[in-house]
Motif scaffolding. Structure first.
Motif, short mmCIF file in Angstrom:
data_model
loop_
_atom_site.label_atom_id
_atom_site.label_comp_id
_atom_site.label_asym_id
_atom_site.label_seq_id
_atom_site.Cartn_x
_atom_site.Cartn_y
_atom_site.Cartn_z
N PRO A 59 0.83 -1.21 0.00
CA PRO A 59 0.00 0.00 0.00
C PRO A 59 0.86 1.25 0.00
CG PRO A 59 0.07 -0.96 2.19
CD PRO A 59 0.76 -1.93 1.28
N ASN A 60 0.37 2.31 -0.63
CA ASN A 60 1.07 3.58 -0.59
C ASN A 60 1.10 4.10 0.85
OD1 ASN A 60 1.64 3.78 -3.35
ND2 ASN A 60 -0.38 4.62 -3.78
N VAL A 61 2.26 4.59 1.26
CA VAL A 61 2.43 5.09 2.62
C VAL A 61 2.54 6.61 2.57
CG1 VAL A 61 3.74 4.89 4.75
CG2 VAL A 61 3.72 2.99 3.13
N HIS A 62 1.80 7.28 3.42
CA HIS A 62 1.79 8.74 3.47
C HIS A 62 2.34 9.19 4.82
CE1 HIS A 62 -0.92 8.82 -0.09
NE2 HIS A 62 -1.35 7.69 0.45
N ARG A 67 1.33 17.10 16.33
CA ARG A 67 2.06 17.56 17.51
C ARG A 67 2.75 16.41 18.22
NH1 ARG A 67 -2.29 21.80 20.24
NH2 ARG A 67 -2.25 23.36 18.54
N GLU A 68 2.22 15.20 18.01
CA GLU A 68 2.79 14.02 18.65
C GLU A 68 3.99 13.48 17.89
OE1 GLU A 68 -0.46 11.34 18.75
OE2 GLU A 68 -1.71 12.64 19.98
N GLY A 69 4.23 13.99 16.68
CA GLY A 69 5.35 13.51 15.89
C GLY A 69 4.92 13.02 14.52
N THR A 70 5.78 12.20 13.92
CA THR A 70 5.54 11.67 12.58
C THR A 70 4.88 10.30 12.67
OG1 THR A 70 7.47 12.84 11.73
CG2 THR A 70 6.65 11.03 10.42
N PHE A 71 3.93 10.04 11.78
CA PHE A 71 3.34 8.71 11.73
C PHE A 71 2.95 8.39 10.29
CE2 PHE A 71 -0.13 11.66 12.49
CZ PHE A 71 -1.17 11.19 11.70
N ASP A 72 2.84 7.09 9.99
CA ASP A 72 2.46 6.63 8.66
C ASP A 72 0.95 6.47 8.57
OD1 ASP A 72 5.08 6.51 7.81
OD2 ASP A 72 5.33 4.39 8.29
N LEU A 384 18.58 6.94 4.22
CA LEU A 384 18.51 8.36 4.55
C LEU A 384 17.07 8.79 4.82
CD1 LEU A 384 20.46 10.76 4.86
CD2 LEU A 384 19.87 11.42 2.52
N PHE A 385 16.14 8.21 4.07
CA PHE A 385 14.72 8.53 4.27
C PHE A 385 14.30 8.21 5.71
CE2 PHE A 385 10.30 7.08 4.37
CZ PHE A 385 9.64 8.15 3.79
N TYR A 386 14.68 7.02 6.18
CA TYR A 386 14.32 6.63 7.54
C TYR A 386 15.16 7.38 8.58
CZ TYR A 386 11.52 2.80 5.66
OH TYR A 386 10.57 2.06 5.01
N ALA A 387 16.45 7.57 8.30
CA ALA A 387 17.34 8.21 9.26
C ALA A 387 16.92 9.65 9.55
CB ALA A 387 18.78 8.18 8.75
N LEU A 388 16.35 10.32 8.53
CA LEU A 388 15.91 11.71 8.69
C LEU A 388 14.43 11.81 9.03
CD1 LEU A 388 17.83 13.44 5.75
CD2 LEU A 388 18.44 13.37 8.17
N ASP A 389 13.84 10.69 9.48
CA ASP A 389 12.43 10.69 9.88
C ASP A 389 11.54 11.17 8.74
OD1 ASP A 389 10.26 10.27 11.54
OD2 ASP A 389 10.39 12.25 12.48
N HIS A 390 11.79 10.61 7.55
CA HIS A 390 10.98 10.84 6.36
C HIS A 390 11.14 12.24 5.78
CE1 HIS A 390 7.97 7.58 7.99
NE2 HIS A 390 9.23 7.19 8.03
N ARG A 391 12.17 12.96 6.20
CA ARG A 391 12.40 14.29 5.64
C ARG A 391 13.45 14.23 4.54
NH1 ARG A 391 10.76 15.33 10.88
NH2 ARG A 391 9.39 17.14 11.12
#
Length: 551
Positions: A59-62, A67-72, A384-391
């Protein structure tokens, strides 16, 4: 807390891959004379003639932020579809056969919604388990699952032996849809569930003729078999080293891993192997065993090097997925026309490193090295995608390092990176012609980096961009070690720290080069690439720690 976001996607967009191309010869539709057994489903069926299994796309992940942080988050329909889907097969005429088990109605409150896996699971669990499937409810389920705009009618068909109900569902379009319910039996411990059978026909196939074939050559041979629970797809033969114990995995790692393994359900030729941080899924054959072994061992060496130079903001808890296709056409079907030109890529929407098997043109050894180099390159993008928290990072840093690691060699617990001969030749040529623009590269966007205009034959400008980004990283990682310019030694670390702090790639680039005279830096850079003795000395510089497997 429930976190949803309105997200509107035309349902037809999810099925564009099913559109059939034009053929010179009239396409055929056949039913195979032999059956396959789906042990985990307790089901025995025939397939369309020449049908080959197609993996269920992840599935496509967004990436969502609160405020709680990053989530998929995921399209709720995609998550639901995966729970009902049993298998998909396609023939050479672009006919497809889809099997599903009708277990749960789609939670309509989540239509066109982005949801977390936990919120979706809660919604599904709240649905009454004792659900009576009448014709209207079956029609609604089929419309949602198959992306059909509307059922126009139903027809009860003569039931084969062992079948209690068999219904054909009519709709506008080139396809045949059926729902089937087996009689209650004490002989087979299988769930009493409705099954959905969908034949997606090439528009040039005669629908009535195909329906006659299905009802005479397919339906009488649908049967139940003893249900067997198996571990889907794990290949002990392809596994290099031991599997990591389940108790050593985090809950998030287990969930992401399970979702990928589920995509191999009923895929006869597909298997998976796993390492400490990676799950590799593929249908490569045993003649590629050495490549598969190297992929498993080498990627962990690379991962250790990535972490040495760019530690993650937070521990990475998701499994890193590598999916390799044996068949080039199946790879293209998976990634879509936009990436038709690629051999492999870090496929962000699916959170997978996807590649196709190397073409053996000169020798298998050369083909294997090309495949490993591709994996090394894309694995850095993935990390790098994961290491930078998807940034995102600056393209010079991201592509520069990916190309830098793409020429790595792994041997005897050591990772060695020398010059990429092709990139080195290009950046040297650019240095001679005074075409080096460091400041321009520092602030170049991804669009500008990859763009190749109409007058850009063979992607020459893009080739220069890759060469310069690689040359900058190589110089800052190895070249400055043979010079006395100590002020350059902290540039890459300063970039990483600034990116973590500001989360702005342009600002991070500016901070990394703060206090550096760019004219002098560019002069030193050009001098390095035009001085053979400095380059030879730099090749011997060791910058990686030794890696010990399992540590």
């Amino acid at each position: 807390m429930k976190r949803t976001l309105s997200y509107v996607v035309p349902v037809t967009a999810l099925f564009l891959c099913c559109a059939a191309p034009a053929f010179a010869a009239r396409p055929q539709f056949r039913i195979s004379s032999s059956s396959i057994t789906l042990k985990e489903e307790g089901l025995k069926v025939r397939l369309i003639g020449g049908g080959e299994p197609r993996p269920l796309s992840s599935p496509n992940v967004h990436t969502m932020r609160s405020r709680e942080g990053t989530f998929d988050a995921y399209d709720a329909r995609e998550l639901w579809y995966r729970g009902e889907h049993l298998g998909r097969w396609m023939d050479s005429s672009s006919n497809a056969q889809v099997l599903a088990m009708i277990t749960t109605p789609f939670p309509t409150t989540m239509l066109n919604q982005l949801v977390t896996r936990d919120d979706f699971s809660s919604a599904v669990q709240s649905i009454d388990n004792v659900y009576e499937w009448d014709v209207d409810r079956l029609s609604g389920w089929i419309e949602t699952f198959a992306g059909i705009s509307g059922i126009t009618g139903t027809k009860a068909l003569r039931c084969p032996m062992g079948v209690e109900k068999l219904i054909a569902f009519e709709y506008e379009g080139s396809g045949l849809a059926y729902a089937l319910l087996f009689k209650q039996s004490t002989s087979f411990p299988v769930p009493r569930k409705w099954y959905f059978i969908h034949f997606e026909l090439n528009p040039q196939v005669d629908r009535n003729s195909a329906a006659e074939r299905v009802e005479k050559q397919f339906m009488p041979y649908v049967d139940r078999v003893s249900w067997t629970s198996t571990q889907t797809g794990h290949s002990k033969r392809m596994q290099a080293g031991k599997q990591i114990r389940e108790s050593d995995r985090t809950a998030e790692f287990k969930a992401s891993r399970a979702a990928v393994i589920e995509s191999l359900r009923n895929m006869k030729d597909w298997w998976y192997v796993e390492t400490k941080n990676y799950l590799i899924v593929s249908d490569l054959k045993s003649q590629n065993r050495e490549l598969i072994r190297r992929m498993q061992t080498d990627v962990e060496y690379l991962r250790a090097a990535f972490e040495q130079f760019m530690p993650p903001l937070e521990p990475i808890e998701q499994v890193s997925v590598i999916r390799v296709f044996e068949n080039a056409d199946e790879y293209l079907e998976y990634v879509g026309d936009r990436f038709r030109w690629t051999q492999g890529l870090w496929f962000v929407p699916k959170r997978e490193l996807v590649a196709r098997a190397p073409a053996v043109e000169s020798s298998q050894k050369i083909a294997m090295q090309a495949m490993l180099g591709l994996m090394y390159h894309e694995a850095f993008h993935q990390y790098l995608f994961y290491a930078l928290d998807h940034r995102s990072a600056s393209v010079w840093f991201n592509e520069g390092h990916a190309t830098f690691f793409g020429s790595a060699e792994v041997s005897r617990n050591r990772l060695v990176v020398g010059e990429d001969r092709q990139r080195a030749a290009k950046v040297t040529e650019m240095a001679r012609k005074r075409e080096i623009d460091i400041e321009g590269m520092l602030h170049k966007s991804y669009v500008d980096f990859y763009r190749a205009g109409d007058d850009d034959e063979g992607g020459e400008e893009r080739s220069k961009n890759y060469a310069l980004a690689w040359g900058m990283v190589y110089y800052l990682r190895k070249g400055i070690a043979v010079r006395t310019r100590s002020e350059y030694a902290s540039i890459l670390d300063a970039y990483g720290e600034a990116l973590r702090e500001t989360r702005d790639p342009d600002v991070a680039s500016a901070k990394a080069f703060e206090g550096i005279d760019m004219r002098v830096f560019e002069k030193d850079f050009i001098e390095f690439w035009l001085t053979s003795s400095l380059r030879r000395e730099a090749e011997w510089v060791r910058i990686f720690k030794d890696y010990k497997s399992g540590k």
